[in-house]
Design an enzyme around this catalytic site. Structure first.
Site, PDB file in Angstrom:
ATOM      1  CD  GLU A 360      -3.164   0.742   2.146  1.00 54.78           C
ATOM      2  OE1 GLU A 360      -4.208   0.156   1.808  1.00 54.78           O
ATOM      3  OE2 GLU A 360      -2.948   1.142   3.303  1.00 54.78           O
ATOM      4  CG  HIS A 391       7.027 -29.292   3.958  1.00 53.66           C
ATOM      5  ND1 HIS A 391       7.619 -30.484   3.590  1.00 53.66           N
ATOM      6  CD2 HIS A 391       7.677 -28.891   5.082  1.00 53.66           C
ATOM      7  CE1 HIS A 391       8.560 -30.798   4.458  1.00 53.66           C
ATOM      8  NE2 HIS A 391       8.621 -29.846   5.373  1.00 53.66           N
ATOM      9  CE  LYS A 516     -12.227   3.452   0.159  1.00 52.57           C
ATOM     10  NZ  LYS A 516     -11.840   3.946   1.503  1.00 52.57           N
TER      11      LYS A 516
END
EC number: 5.3.1.9
Length: 569
Positions: A360, A391, A516
């Site tokens: 950000e 793994h 948004k």
């Protein structure tokens, strides 16, 4: 003569570009054979040991990176941040998260005012309140002690505090203080997150902390209203005043919501969300869980790195070195990602938090002056604790794409285990992998070595490791509240260094706004379709219109004016 508008136009940048080809032709096997070089790439501060000898860099590279830092006026930019200058130019704000952990007698100013007394007024208020909840003098509406806390926030109001909480859970001092208490974090607006958070909790013993600077954040306020209903339906509307508090600066909206403004804890415009864990955003819920004394040690650890960052020469400055090396890896060597690999399960939430802090902050395509960047900046951050990650995605790191790695080890485990008859104890087993993985990445394994081991010819290409994959190793002496604070601040300042060198604004986040704003149009459409039966309007493109129509048709059983329904889990 005026300074170049972009760092890439400086002689220091061009010098590094010219230097690049020689480095690309030099394998880490050769670089690691130079003991003097390796010794010069090891730095220690306050028992934190940084080894960056496995970077694709020579001493000459490092020298040229210091010149790049000078060309970017790095020291002046650091000083401007500490002096409270409005370095967040697009929002005309200071950037002063360092003030959040400054000692009480410090002076750090924004707009000519020392902000440290305000910080400590809030910290004192948090201490008094958290003490009263923990000792049972502040009780719920039915007279029961408040043992459980749900912190409601999103982004920086969630990821940072969750990282610290998870790291403290297994610290002996912190876990002792938290006995019989529970802290949960509600972030996602998905009702499943609400269900998980309230599962097994009793409203009578639950305190909700609503974190929203403006008290208007859509997801946070919907979740807050949901928990308000959960409390009110069980205990009555008047119980909200005893069971909900706020971290906000918008006192009128706090009061309108039903929370006593006296139970609101402030923070300031000069605190960015992703840098807010040391404010009331993190300190309040963490103090409720672990006690203020533990959290104060966390703040002191962060402050120790703040001092180190502002005063240490670059060649001994851990955040500066890490930031410069990231610039080298991203903008010159062309590596787009970074793996954060803590060999401590307690640090399992470090990578998600730094993912936000880094991506950000530095996920920008223009300079601070609005000029398009002609070079790569920012990196994709991800990670998982060792040995779990080995793994999972280490296959790609060893034999696929080159991804610089941060290995973080802890000398002493928070919770040691010793089993009779084992070759090594559990922590030694973990640390065996911590020490081995960076060498495996750096050296690799050649076809010649495989032939000497009598590996079948047809398997040699599959078992060859090219090596020459860079990493850094950070060794912490312990993992307590103080060291967690130090680790947080190291990464915060590292990210700032990268942004300062790239010449971008690491402290705004306009990239989150467009989605948004488009969601507002969708929200309006969903309301109109649910309540009035309106068809999906023409304002959407064909794809979105098709998806929305399909969604509405499949959820046609949702009532237009529903009675309240809370999760049942």
């Amino acid at each position: 003569m005026a300074s170049p508008a972009l760092i890439s136009e400086t002689e220091a940048w061009k010098d590094l570009k010219a230097h690049l080809e020689g480095i690309k032709m030099t394998h880490l096997r050769e670089l690691m054979g130079d003991t003097e070089r390796c010794q010069s790439m090891m730095v220690e501060f306050d028992n934190i040991f940084l080894d960056y000898s496995r970077q694709q860099a020579s001493p000459d590279t490092i020298s040229k990176l210091y010149k790049l830092a000078d060309a970017a006026h790095l020291k002046q930019k650091i000083d401007r941040m500490y002096n409270g200058d409005h370095i967040n130019t697009t929002e005309n704000r200071s950037v002063l998260h360092v003030a959040l952990r400054a000692p009480r007698n410090s002076a750090i100013c924004s707009d000519g005012k020392n902000v440290v007394p305000d910080v400590w007024n809030v910290l004192d208020k948090i201490k008094d309140f958290s003490d009263s909840v923990r000792n049972g003098s502040w009780i719920g509406a039915t007279g029961k002690e408040l043992k459980d806390v749900i912190a409601v926030g999103i982004g920086g109001s969630f990821l940072g505090p969750l990282f610290v909480h998870t790291a403290l859970q297994t610290d002996p001092e912190a876990s002792k203080n938290a006995r019989g208490r529970e802290l949960r974090f509600l972030a996602n607006v998905d009702p499943i997150d609400v269900a998980r958070n309230i599962s097994g909790l009793n409203p009578e013993t639950t305190l909700v902390v609503v974190v929203s600077k403006t008290f208007t954040t859509a997801e946070t306020m919907l979740n807050a209203r949901t928990l308000r209903e959960w409390i009110s339906s069980a205990l009555g509307p008047s119980a909200v005043a005893k069971h909900m508090v706020a971290v906000s600066t918008n006192l009128p909206l706090v009061e309108k919501f039903g929370i006593d403004p006296n139970n609101a804890f402030a923070f300031w415009d000069w605190v960015g969300g992703r840098y807010s864990v040391c404010s009331a955003v993190g300190v309040l819920p963490l103090s409720l869980q672990y006690g203020f004394a533990v959290v104060e040690k966390f703040l002191q650890g962060a402050h120790s790195i703040d001092q180190h960052f502002s005063s240490a020469p670059f060649e001994k400055n851990i955040p500066v070195l890490l930031g410069l090396l990231s610039v080298w890896n991203v903008s010159f060597l062309g590596y787009p990602a970074r793996a954060i690999l803590p060999y401590s399960q307690a640090l399992e939430k470090l990578a998600p938090h730094i993912q936000q802090v880094s991506m950000e902050s530095n996920g920008k395509g223009v300079s601070i002056d609005g000029l398009p960047l002609p070079f790569e900046s920012g990196e994709i951050d991800f990670g998982e604790p060792g040995t779990n990650g080995q793994h999972s995605f280490y296959q790609l790191i060893h034999q696929g794409r080159v991804i610089p790695c941060d290995f973080i080890g802890v000398v002493k485990s928070q919770q040691p285990v010793y089993l009779k008859g084992e070759v090594v104890n559990n922590h030694d087993e973990l640390m065996s992998n911590f020490f081995a993985q960076p060498d495996a990445l750096a050296y690799g394994k050649t076809p010649e070595e495989l032939k000497k081991e009598n590996v079948s010819e047809h398997l040699i290409p599959h078992k060859t490791f090219t090596g020459n994959r860079p990493s850094i190793s950070i060794l912490l002496p312990t993992l307590d509240a103080y060291r967690i604070g130090q680790l947080l601040a190291i990464y915060e300042h590292r990210v700032a260094v990268q942004g300062f060198v790239w010449g971008i604004n690491s402290f705004d986040q306009w990239g989150v706004e467009l989605g948004k704003s488009l969601a507002t149009q969708v929200r309006k459409q969903l309301h109109g379709s649910r309540v009035k039966g309106e068809p999906v309007e023409e304002g959407f493109n064909f794809s979105t219109k098709t998806l929305l129509t399909r969604y509405l048709q499949a959820t046609s059983d949702v009532p237009a004016d529903p009675s309240t329904l809370l999760p049942n889990i």
